[in-house]
Design a protein around this motif. Structure first.
Motif, PDB file in Angstrom:
ATOM      1  N   SER A 422     -43.233   9.856  16.568  1.00  0.00           N
ATOM      2  CA  SER A 422     -42.885  10.618  17.773  1.00  0.00           C
ATOM      3  C   SER A 422     -42.210  11.932  17.400  1.00  0.00           C
ATOM      4  CB  SER A 422     -41.961   9.788  18.673  1.00  0.00           C
ATOM      5  OG  SER A 422     -42.602   8.596  19.090  1.00  0.00           O
ATOM      6  N   ILE A 423     -41.394  11.914  16.356  1.00  0.00           N
ATOM      7  CA  ILE A 423     -40.735  13.150  15.914  1.00  0.00           C
ATOM      8  C   ILE A 423     -41.763  14.136  15.394  1.00  0.00           C
ATOM      9  CG2 ILE A 423     -39.172  14.108  14.183  1.00  0.00           C
ATOM     10  CD1 ILE A 423     -37.465  11.593  14.493  1.00  0.00           C
ATOM     11  N   VAL A 424     -42.746  13.650  14.645  1.00  0.00           N
ATOM     12  CA  VAL A 424     -43.803  14.551  14.181  1.00  0.00           C
ATOM     13  C   VAL A 424     -44.575  15.113  15.368  1.00  0.00           C
ATOM     14  CG1 VAL A 424     -45.953  14.681  12.874  1.00  0.00           C
ATOM     15  CG2 VAL A 424     -43.993  13.489  11.903  1.00  0.00           C
ATOM     16  N   ALA A 425     -44.806  14.285  16.385  1.00  0.00           N
ATOM     17  CA  ALA A 425     -45.465  14.791  17.592  1.00  0.00           C
ATOM     18  C   ALA A 425     -44.637  15.916  18.214  1.00  0.00           C
ATOM     19  CB  ALA A 425     -45.668  13.660  18.596  1.00  0.00           C
ATOM     20  N   LEU A 426     -43.320  15.764  18.199  1.00  0.00           N
ATOM     21  CA  LEU A 426     -42.443  16.821  18.706  1.00  0.00           C
ATOM     22  C   LEU A 426     -42.693  18.127  17.970  1.00  0.00           C
ATOM     23  CD1 LEU A 426     -39.856  18.128  19.968  1.00  0.00           C
ATOM     24  CD2 LEU A 426     -38.555  16.956  18.185  1.00  0.00           C
ATOM     25  N   THR A 427     -42.727  18.068  16.645  1.00  0.00           N
ATOM     26  CA  THR A 427     -42.902  19.304  15.880  1.00  0.00           C
ATOM     27  C   THR A 427     -44.279  19.911  16.112  1.00  0.00           C
ATOM     28  OG1 THR A 427     -43.757  18.204  13.878  1.00  0.00           O
ATOM     29  CG2 THR A 427     -41.363  18.364  14.128  1.00  0.00           C
ATOM     30  N   GLN A 428     -45.278  19.080  16.356  1.00  0.00           N
ATOM     31  CA  GLN A 428     -46.619  19.592  16.585  1.00  0.00           C
ATOM     32  C   GLN A 428     -46.794  20.144  17.988  1.00  0.00           C
ATOM     33  OE1 GLN A 428     -48.693  15.992  15.534  1.00  0.00           O
ATOM     34  NE2 GLN A 428     -48.986  16.603  13.396  1.00  0.00           N
ATOM     35  N   GLN A 429     -46.113  19.530  18.947  1.00  0.00           N
ATOM     36  CA  GLN A 429     -46.280  19.931  20.341  1.00  0.00           C
ATOM     37  C   GLN A 429     -45.379  21.104  20.734  1.00  0.00           C
ATOM     38  OE1 GLN A 429     -45.586  16.240  22.427  1.00  0.00           O
ATOM     39  NE2 GLN A 429     -47.358  15.250  21.483  1.00  0.00           N
ATOM     40  N   LYS A 430     -44.226  21.214  20.082  1.00  0.00           N
ATOM     41  CA  LYS A 430     -43.293  22.285  20.441  1.00  0.00           C
ATOM     42  C   LYS A 430     -43.029  23.272  19.320  1.00  0.00           C
ATOM     43  CE  LYS A 430     -39.746  21.946  23.005  1.00  0.00           C
ATOM     44  NZ  LYS A 430     -38.416  21.635  23.558  1.00  0.00           N
ATOM     45  N   GLY A 431     -43.282  22.858  18.090  1.00  0.00           N
ATOM     46  CA  GLY A 431     -43.000  23.732  16.966  1.00  0.00           C
ATOM     47  C   GLY A 431     -41.525  23.797  16.614  1.00  0.00           C
ATOM     48  N   THR A 432     -40.723  22.896  17.165  1.00  0.00           N
ATOM     49  CA  THR A 432     -39.295  22.863  16.878  1.00  0.00           C
ATOM     50  C   THR A 432     -38.885  21.428  16.587  1.00  0.00           C
ATOM     51  OG1 THR A 432     -38.459  22.380  19.116  1.00  0.00           O
ATOM     52  CG2 THR A 432     -39.015  24.675  18.619  1.00  0.00           C
ATOM     53  N   TRP A 433     -37.595  21.262  16.256  1.00  0.00           N
ATOM     54  CA  TRP A 433     -37.055  19.940  15.977  1.00  0.00           C
ATOM     55  C   TRP A 433     -36.085  19.489  17.046  1.00  0.00           C
ATOM     56  CZ3 TRP A 433     -38.121  16.428  12.074  1.00  0.00           C
ATOM     57  CH2 TRP A 433     -39.131  16.833  11.189  1.00  0.00           C
ATOM     58  N   ALA A 434     -36.050  20.141  18.163  1.00  0.00           N
ATOM     59  CA  ALA A 434     -35.175  19.745  19.265  1.00  0.00           C
ATOM     60  C   ALA A 434     -36.034  19.359  20.457  1.00  0.00           C
ATOM     61  CB  ALA A 434     -34.233  20.888  19.649  1.00  0.00           C
ATOM     62  N   PRO A 435     -35.861  18.146  20.988  1.00  0.00           N
ATOM     63  CA  PRO A 435     -36.667  17.723  22.129  1.00  0.00           C
ATOM     64  C   PRO A 435     -36.316  18.445  23.413  1.00  0.00           C
ATOM     65  CG  PRO A 435     -35.002  16.090  21.642  1.00  0.00           C
ATOM     66  CD  PRO A 435     -34.920  17.107  20.545  1.00  0.00           C
ATOM     67  N   GLY A 436     -35.187  19.137  23.424  1.00  0.00           N
ATOM     68  CA  GLY A 436     -34.743  19.866  24.601  1.00  0.00           C
ATOM     69  C   GLY A 436     -33.368  20.432  24.341  1.00  0.00           C
ATOM     70  N   ALA A 437     -32.747  20.952  25.395  1.00  0.00           N
ATOM     71  CA  ALA A 437     -31.392  21.464  25.248  1.00  0.00           C
ATOM     72  C   ALA A 437     -30.444  20.308  24.931  1.00  0.00           C
ATOM     73  CB  ALA A 437     -30.951  22.166  26.527  1.00  0.00           C
ATOM     74  N   ALA A 438     -29.485  20.556  24.039  1.00  0.00           N
ATOM     75  CA  ALA A 438     -28.588  19.486  23.600  1.00  0.00           C
ATOM     76  C   ALA A 438     -27.149  19.962  23.637  1.00  0.00           C
ATOM     77  CB  ALA A 438     -28.945  19.030  22.190  1.00  0.00           C
ATOM     78  N   ARG A 439     -26.252  19.012  23.851  1.00  0.00           N
ATOM     79  CA  ARG A 439     -24.820  19.312  23.828  1.00  0.00           C
ATOM     80  C   ARG A 439     -24.277  19.306  22.404  1.00  0.00           C
ATOM     81  NH1 ARG A 439     -21.459  15.916  25.598  1.00  0.00           N
ATOM     82  NH2 ARG A 439     -19.945  17.386  26.412  1.00  0.00           N
ATOM     83  N   MET A 440     -24.981  18.698  21.482  1.00  0.00           N
ATOM     84  CA  MET A 440     -24.471  18.520  20.137  1.00  0.00           C
ATOM     85  C   MET A 440     -25.231  19.419  19.163  1.00  0.00           C
ATOM     86  SD  MET A 440     -22.580  16.381  21.564  1.00  0.00           S
ATOM     87  CE  MET A 440     -21.488  15.963  20.219  1.00  0.00           C
ATOM     88  N   GLN A 441     -24.633  19.629  17.974  1.00  0.00           N
ATOM     89  CA  GLN A 441     -25.222  20.548  17.002  1.00  0.00           C
ATOM     90  C   GLN A 441     -25.941  19.809  15.889  1.00  0.00           C
ATOM     91  OE1 GLN A 441     -21.839  20.971  17.821  1.00  0.00           O
ATOM     92  NE2 GLN A 441     -22.179  22.601  19.293  1.00  0.00           N
ATOM     93  N   GLY A 442     -26.823  20.554  15.226  1.00  0.00           N
ATOM     94  CA  GLY A 442     -27.536  20.011  14.086  1.00  0.00           C
ATOM     95  C   GLY A 442     -28.967  19.663  14.427  1.00  0.00           C
ATOM     96  N   ASP A 443     -29.837  19.796  13.438  1.00  0.00           N
ATOM     97  CA  ASP A 443     -31.213  19.335  13.596  1.00  0.00           C
ATOM     98  C   ASP A 443     -31.259  17.885  13.144  1.00  0.00           C
ATOM     99  OD1 ASP A 443     -32.803  21.305  14.762  1.00  0.00           O
ATOM    100  OD2 ASP A 443     -32.780  22.488  12.935  1.00  0.00           O
TER     101      ASP A 443
END
Length: 963
Positions: A422-443
């Protein structure tokens, strides 16, 4: 079976490869079973006496679910008064009103008043209707319909919740993976009405729609709104409900308008700044005294898919059938860890924690394999796999990477593997490592993926994952989602003036980079391994050797006035996220031995850690104590292993499980954050902890049960048997260990044990001995990259975003350097220095923090090529000779915009410099040869250790030469 499903024979299409395994062995008569030990009310009450605000609260719920299911039908409560207590949007044990029964729930999140989930709540109303119309519109008077109740009339077990409300309605909830099944038993006298608050979730909504089809006894619709914490993550959810009774009457409302017989209501906008909660909905009336069963399919794709989920998973099955199947799923899930013995309280705490750990993440694909991806497009999942979108969603994995995902790798390897897919799908579908806006820091998804990979979750596109990491986590930092990524990638630190918890972000980003390096090494990418290993040691840039603490740093030097007891300084510039500097002071999990040495060695570090442990859960407000109920401190008890004192870790863990956890509704000491805190508790009890994030290394402590068997779902070859006889009678300390029959004193095991399974046979005693206390017994510290160059300070003209020499986004021009005869790999004209060979965007100089540089040969003087920003900067280097002797060498480098100081010479003079925005600045800038330091000509130099600290500014060294 054809297609994605055949009828409803696989109600558990959710977990066909996950929990279809034998249940745990039947417990002895004196031992409460794993299933019966679960108390879903633990963690539902806020402890207002603690110094942790809303964080002194598990924020769990007692509703129904199946492991990793899409839906969690559950009650949500309300209480007037203190909003932190009664109006959170979850289930608060001290409340006396239920708002209704919604479809989903995030277990353990924070964000008071902005909790996500609770879509499509149903309110059973037994009051009268005038002319078939509700007494008041829920749009403005929803509180009129809140339901008084008593805990004496509640009951729950995994997969089931029931309550008899004060209005006489008996409500029961159960679930499959994607369908909620509810039973409403109305009293014999009075009306029987269900209010469907279609626009009534916990967070703001911008639109909703409802359709009533009386002919088929079906109500369906959707809502569009914002998710947990309301930080900008928007989503749309759909439902389709069938009822087993005809409607006596029905109606809908839109705002204040209530219309009997209406079959449709809608209110929607594209303006995401509004709040349309409760503005639309429907009501249904049934015959007096009806016992109504509602089957509600849920989907993130469409109403049609919601109906398909319902019909496939439930079909004609009754409430009791679904409840029975949910119970079976939970028995199997809880059977993945069979703890033998223990008191009823111990078993209740343990198995409740295990239960909470399996509530998330949640499948997001429907029974036909369709799912809404990170790109908001509909995709089809590969057969036999599941798609997860909310691996600690609000925190982007910040909580999950320290405990929960590792527990899933131990117990549900296929879930862990599908998380990586699912994480790889995230990188392929969005080109990033964040599924959305987050309150916390870090990839943190990078840490999750690399950790699970080392624990055996490798059935995903590993090459694509690493390629995405390399493409997004390097300069020019245009694709990274790390805040201040450009400054961090360029200089290896984030200055304190950036705020937003700048100092803790350096620590978190260092962990991220370590994880990338580990994955690169496993895949044979040496270049990436070396590059990210160098970045993994960036924590050293915020370690102050004078105070011996990790502290904020500015462009002018370390901020030693910062009060490490607080999260913010007096100016409100946050430096440590949700914790104090003392609590974050040990968050270098991949290189703790180096941190310990830097803090003064084992003796001094032990004193400091003992001080932190005086209070285990003091919170983050003006404290020197620990905060073990929050994630940055999770690994601190096991730091004692690196201090050659594993018995002290055991003492802390026993204190924690007894002082911080109990079986009352307030028995969870902090937000469970989708199971992270509960997973920590499980690890503390089984005597293992994944202390080196990014790897599958497990640190060993004393198990808290006499015997524990880990039975990974659908992976019998990975079975782990832990034997610790005598623990129940007070033998808490490890005096010996055999790993697969072989004696071992090392206090850790690596990932191969986890992937292959085996036995851990402990010798337990009531007093500690020397086990694990030898220098060779400590867990690993990964030092690769500690001596690497760490600052990209030169850039091509027009590409200033490929580096930064100072913390105000300026760099030296490679074009100007070439014009001055300074080229990669060549001798700097007129000197004995060699210019670094680094490519644009790669580190070309050292910001000193004690790096050891090999410099062979004999000579009379030592000099370095470099400069300082916001200087001059002065520090002390150490020359080590081949005979083992050493010599301190004072070093000073002038500011790059200044003239050379006495004894210093200008090696290179440049005109102009580059800015991150692509422009060039004017002025004259210099690179200096430091004043030569006299060496012992009778000895041969082996190495030079760069200054561990400079007095002010930031020193930059391009080369070191003996001549």
């Amino acid at each position: 079976m054809t297609g994605w499903s055949a009828g409803r024979t696989l109600r558990t299409v959710l977990v066909a490869t996950v929990v279809l395994m034998p249940s745990a062995a039947i417990a002895s008569p004196a031992e409460i079973s794993a299933f019966d030990a679960v108390d879903q009310f633990i963690g539902t009450e806020l402890d207002t006496t603690q110094n942790k605000s809303n964080d002194a609260y598990g924020n769990t719920y007692p509703g129904a679910s199946v492991p990793f299911g899409m839906v969690q039908p559950s009650p949500t409560t309300w209480a007037e008064g203190n909003a932190n207590v009664g109006q959170k949007g979850g289930y608060e044990y001290t409340a006396s009103l239920i708002r209704g029964f919604g479809m989903t729930r995030h277990s353990g999140t924070g964000c008071t008043g902005r909790f996500g989930g609770y879509e499509f709540p149903t309110i059973p109303y037994a009051g009268g209707l005038a002319g078939g119309v509700l007494p008041s519109s829920p749009a403005s008077a929803i509180k009129d319909y809140y339901l008084p109740f008593s805990h004496a009339n509640e009951q729950s077990q995994p997969g089931y919740y029931g309550v008899t409300l004060d209005n006489g309605v008996e409500v029961e909830l159960t679930a499959t993976a994607r369908t909620a099944v509810s039973r409403f038993d109305f009293p014999k006298s009075g009306d029987s009405t269900l209010i469907l608050d279609v626009s009534g979730p916990n967070n703001r909504t911008f639109g909703s729609e409802v359709f009533v089809d009386a002919a088929t006894r079906t109500v369906s619709g959707w809502m569009y709104g914002t998710d947990v914490c309301d930080v900008g993550n928007l989503y749309k959810a759909y439902f389709s409900t069938t009822y087993d009774h005809e409607f006596s009457s029905f109606g809908t409302w839109t705002d204040e308008a209530m219309t009997v017989g209406s079959t449709h209501a809608v209110k929607s906008t594209t303006d995401t700044g509004v709040d349309y909660r409760h503005d639309t909905g429907a009501w249904l009336t049934f015959p007096q005294g009806a016992k109504v069963v509602a089957k509600t399919g849920f989907s993130y794709v469409s109403v049609a898919n919601a109906a398909l989920n319902r019909d496939t998973e439930v079909g004609r099955d009754g409430f009791n059938d679904v409840k029975h199947d949910a119970k079976k799923l939970w028995k199997d899930a809880l059977g993945t860890i069979d703890a033998d013995g223990g008191t009823s309280e111990q078993r209740t705490k343990f198995y409740t924690a295990l239960y909470h750990s399996f509530l998330h993440p949640n499948v997001r694909e429907d029974v036909n394999g369709q799912y809404l991806g990170f790109d908001d497009q509909v995709h089809l999942i590969d057969r036999g796999h599941h798609f997860y979108k909310n691996v600690n969603f609000a925190g982007s994995g910040w909580d999950a990477y320290r405990s929960q995902v590792q527990l899933l790798a131990l117990t549900f390897p296929q879930v862990a593997n599908d998380i990586n897919r699912s994480i790889v799908a995230l990188t392929q579908q969005k080109g990033t490592w964040a599924p959305g806006a987050a309150r916390m820091q870090g990839d943190n998804y990078q840490v999750i993926l690399a950790t699970l990979d080392d624990m055996g979750a490798t059935d995903y596109d590993r090459a694509a994952a690493l390629a995405s990491m390399k493409a997004t986590q390097t300069l020019p930092a245009t694709k990274t989602t790390r805040s201040d990524g450009y400054q961090y990638f360029s200089t290896g630190l984030i200055e304190n003036a950036k705020g937003d918890f700048a100092t803790s972000r350096v620590l978190e980003y260092s962990i991220d980079d370590f994880a990338i390096a580990q994955l690169a090494q496993r895949l044979g990418d040496t270049e990436a391994y070396e590059y990210f290993s160098g970045r993994s040691q960036n924590w050293m840039n915020v370690f102050d050797p004078v105070s011996k603490h990790l502290i904020p740093r500015s462009r002018n030097g370390f901020d030693r006035s910062f009060d490490l007891r607080v999260r913010d300084d007096s100016a409100g510039r946050g430096q440590f996220n949700q914790s104090t500097g003392y609590q974050y002071g040990w968050l270098v999990p991949h290189n703790l031995s180096t941190l310990v040495a830097a803090r003064g060695g084992i003796a001094e570090s032990t004193i400091a850690l003992d001080k932190l442990m005086e209070r285990l859960d003091a919170g983050a407000y003006t404290q020197t104590g620990n905060y073990l109920s929050n994630q940055p401190a999770f690994g601190t008890p096991w730091v004692y292993h690196w201090l050659q004192a594993p018995a002290k870790a055991t003492d802390v863990l026993y204190r924690a499980v007894s002082e911080m956890y109990d079986v009352s509704p307030s028995g969870l000491p902090g937000n469970d954050d989708q199971g992270a805190l509960s997973a920590w508790y499980v690890f503390a009890n089984i005597g293992l902890y994944p202390a080196v994030y990014g790897t599958g290394d497990l640190v060993i402590s004393g198990p808290m049960f006499d015997e524990i068997t880990i039975n990974p779902a659908a992976a019998p070859s990975r079975k782990i048997k832990i034997k610790a006889a005598g623990t129940a009678s007070g033998a808490r300390y490890v005096n010996g260990l055999r790993v697969n029959g072989k004696a071992q004193t090392a206090s850790w095991i690596d990932s191969t044990f986890l992937t292959e399974g085996g036995t851990l046979d402990f010798t337990m005693k009531s007093t500690a001995d020397s086990w694990g206390t030898g220098a060779a017994d400590v867990p690993p510290s990964y030092t690769d990259g500690a001596d690497a160059r760490n600052n990209a300070g030169t850039t091509p003209d027009g590409k200033g975003n490929l580096g930064s020499l100072d913390l105000s986004d300026w760099s030296l021009s490679r074009t100007s350097l070439a014009a001055a005869g300074v080229t990669p790999g060549a001798t700097v004209p007129g000197t004995s220095f060699t210019w670094p060979t680094a490519e644009p965007g790669k580190p070309d100089n050292w910001i000193p923090h004690g790096q050891k540089i090999t410099v062979g040969g004999s000579g009379r003087t030592l000099s370095v090529l470099g400069l300082s920003t916001n200087g001059p900067a002065t520090g002390t280097a150490v020359v080590t000779y081949t005979d083992g002797t050493s010599q301190n060498v004072p070093l000073t480098l002038s500011d790059w915009a200044a003239n050379p100081a006495a004894g210093e010479t200008t090696a290179v003079t440049l005109t102009g410099r580059n800015n991150v925005n692509g422009t060039a600045g004017t002025g004259t800038f210099r690179i200096f040869a430091s004043a030569p330091a006299t060496l012992d000509p009778a000895r041969t130099v082996a190495s030079v250790t760069l200054p561990a600290n400079t007095d002010k500014g930031i020193m930059h060294i391009f080369d070191v030469a003996v001549s």
